[in-house]
Design an enzyme around this catalytic site. Structure first.
Site, PDB file in Angstrom:
ATOM      1  N   THR A   1     -46.416  92.809  -9.267  1.00 53.39           N
ATOM      2  CA  THR A   1     -45.686  91.545  -9.509  1.00 53.39           C
ATOM      3  C   THR A   1     -45.812  91.174 -10.972  1.00 53.39           C
ATOM      4  O   THR A   1     -46.793  91.508 -11.621  1.00 53.39           O
ATOM      5  CB  THR A   1     -46.212  90.372  -8.640  1.00 53.39           C
ATOM      6  OG1 THR A   1     -45.911  90.638  -7.290  1.00 53.39           O
ATOM      7  CG2 THR A   1     -45.617  89.029  -9.009  1.00 53.39           C
TER       8      THR A   1
ATOM      9  N   ARG B   1     -39.565  92.771   4.652  1.00 51.10           N
ATOM     10  CA  ARG B   1     -40.797  91.992   4.406  1.00 51.10           C
ATOM     11  C   ARG B   1     -40.644  91.184   3.102  1.00 51.10           C
ATOM     12  O   ARG B   1     -40.190  91.692   2.084  1.00 51.10           O
ATOM     13  CB  ARG B   1     -41.997  92.934   4.300  1.00 51.10           C
ATOM     14  CG  ARG B   1     -43.337  92.206   4.060  1.00 51.10           C
ATOM     15  CD  ARG B   1     -43.722  92.244   2.602  1.00 51.10           C
ATOM     16  NE  ARG B   1     -44.970  91.543   2.323  1.00 51.10           N
ATOM     17  CZ  ARG B   1     -45.395  91.258   1.100  1.00 51.10           C
ATOM     18  NH1 ARG B   1     -44.693  91.610   0.057  1.00 51.10           N
ATOM     19  NH2 ARG B   1     -46.507  90.603   0.921  1.00 51.10           N
TER      20      ARG B   1
ATOM     21  N   ASP C   1     -45.001  86.243  -1.140  1.00 57.15           N
ATOM     22  CA  ASP C   1     -45.104  84.871  -1.667  1.00 57.15           C
ATOM     23  C   ASP C   1     -44.219  84.616  -2.887  1.00 57.15           C
ATOM     24  O   ASP C   1     -43.917  83.464  -3.206  1.00 57.15           O
ATOM     25  CB  ASP C   1     -46.555  84.591  -2.073  1.00 57.15           C
ATOM     26  CG  ASP C   1     -47.040  85.592  -3.130  1.00 57.15           C
ATOM     27  OD1 ASP C   1     -46.821  86.815  -2.953  1.00 57.15           O
ATOM     28  OD2 ASP C   1     -47.628  85.150  -4.140  1.00 57.15           O
TER      29      ASP C   1
ATOM     30  N   GLY D   1     -50.802  88.949  -5.996  1.00 51.50           N
ATOM     31  CA  GLY D   1     -51.907  89.329  -5.118  1.00 51.50           C
ATOM     32  C   GLY D   1     -51.441  89.464  -3.688  1.00 51.50           C
ATOM     33  O   GLY D   1     -50.244  89.658  -3.431  1.00 51.50           O
TER      34      GLY D   1
ATOM     35  N   GLY E   1     -49.799  88.746  -0.841  1.00 49.64           N
ATOM     36  CA  GLY E   1     -48.749  87.742  -0.658  1.00 49.64           C
ATOM     37  C   GLY E   1     -48.946  86.872   0.564  1.00 49.64           C
ATOM     38  O   GLY E   1     -48.728  85.651   0.520  1.00 49.64           O
TER      39      GLY E   1
HETATM   40  N1  ASP Z   1     -47.631  88.967  -4.180  1.00 44.75           N
HETATM   41  C1  ASP Z   1     -46.741  90.101  -4.093  1.00 44.75           C
HETATM   42  C2  ASP Z   1     -46.196  90.203  -2.693  1.00 44.75           C
HETATM   43  O1  ASP Z   1     -46.893  89.894  -1.788  1.00 44.75           O
HETATM   44  C3  ASP Z   1     -47.385  91.372  -4.458  1.00 44.75           C
HETATM   45  C4  ASP Z   1     -48.369  91.281  -5.551  1.00 44.75           C
HETATM   46  O2  ASP Z   1     -48.365  90.397  -6.370  1.00 44.75           O
HETATM   47  O3  ASP Z   1     -49.210  92.133  -5.607  1.00 44.75           O
HETATM   48  O4  ASP Z   1     -45.088  90.643  -2.519  1.00 44.75           O
END
Ligand code: ASP
Length: 315
Positions: A185, A213, A216, A237, A239
């Site tokens: 991200t 899917r 967040d 992180g 999500g």
């Molecule tokens: N937060 C992102 C998601 O869940 C992925 C990430 O930031 O690692 O899609």
């Protein structure tokens, strides 16, 4: 760089940077809390640092000439989406079907917001999220059509543009094994010289995620949030944990209702909604006064911001 993805997926203690307001404007960005994936481990830190620095310079140039915080965060995220090493736009993590479905959102501190999910046609999802905010009566669109992207004046791209060879090897390895590294991200937050704040976040989501899917990143209040006089926040992180904890808004809520300072609000939310729940990730934030707070409980996070000595690059 040695890569231990399993270790990277586990939360550690929080690391937090708190930088006092500098120039009347401020910009912080992240390139994901997942650290380096095995397939990109021969790239070397310099390539990531260069990508972060280019993105920072793009947003900073806008703020320096008195531009709007929203323009600065969109220009910053555009650079990271165009960069093949980060999990957004070109080079994004692949779904279980081997393609990309991209999510993005923007929020202006005045209260306006736009978001898209499962985007397949826009070269720069961040601009389409902004157009949802500015050109439609809606806030959140799923799977925006190619025609809509073109009508709104944005560039389109085919799946081949987004799909890179290291991401294909990553997907194959993960589909062959039990363990799925999760993070990536990109995002940016800014405070401009008029005191306006804004946040933008963009992602390919989790590698090997099911079609459809959504994490967040495009969910206002979870992975992205901005409110003038309080803060702008962009997250990365796990999500699902960020959605359950409404992490970005929880930080602002602590400021609004408890009167917390930004660093205390960030630390308390990361502890309560991530670490206590065995989830990992990080965020960049900027206060209404231009204070920058960057934090993660993942072992690493790619990020860039300025302190009194100049540009700080976290890799
Ligand atoms: N937060 C992102 C998601 O869940 C992925 C990430 O930031 O690692 O899609």
């Amino acid at each position: 760089m040695p890569v231990n993805e399993e270790a990277i997926a586990r939360p550690t203690g929080i690391r937090l940077w708190d930088v006092a307001p500098q120039n009347g404007f401020a910009l912080a960005l992240h390139g994901g809390a997942g650290g380096l994936i095995e397939e990109l481990s021969n790239e070397g830190t310099a390539a990531f640092e260069e990508g972060l620095a280019i993105a920072h310079a793009a947003g900073r140039a806008i703020l320096e000439r008195g531009g709007h915080a929203l323009d600065a965060v969109c220009a910053t995220v555009e650079q990271l989406e165009n960069h093949r090493l980060f999990n957004a736009g070109r080079g994004a993590a692949l779904t279980a079907a081997g393609g990309v479905e991209l999510d993005a959102s923007v929020m202006d501190g005045s209260g306006q917001a736009g978001a898209i999910a499962a985007s397949r046609h826009a070269k720069n999802p961040v601009f389409v999220a902004r157009s949802v905010m500015e050109k439609s009566p809606h806030l959140f669109l799923v799977s925006p059509s190619k025609e809509m992207v073109i009508d709104w004046g944005h560039e389109t791209a085919e799946q081949e543009y987004f799909i890179t060879e290291p991401r294909q090897r990553q997907l194959a390895r993960i589909q062959d094994s039990q363990f799925a590294p999760r993070h990536g991200t990109v995002g940016a937050v800014a405070r401009d010289s008029e005191g306006r704040v804004a946040a933008a976040t963009s992602t390919g989501g989790m590698v090997n995620q099911q079609l459809g899917r959504v994490g967040d990143t495009p969910i206002i209040g979870a992975g992205n949030y901005a409110r003038n006089e309080f803060a702008a926040i962009s997250c990365t992180g796990d999500g699902e944990a960020f959605i359950r904890g409404v992490v970005a808004y929880d930080i602002v809520a602590r400021m609004r209702y408890l009167g917390s300072e930004l660093p205390d609000a960030v630390a308390a939310t990361v502890d309560a909604e991530l670490t206590a729940k065995h989830s990992s990730g990080g965020l960049v934030s900027v206060g209404g006064d231009g204070r920058v707070v960057v934090a993660h409980n993942s072992p690493r996070m790619f990020a860039a911001f300025e302190d009194e000595n100049g540009l700080v690059l976290l890799t």
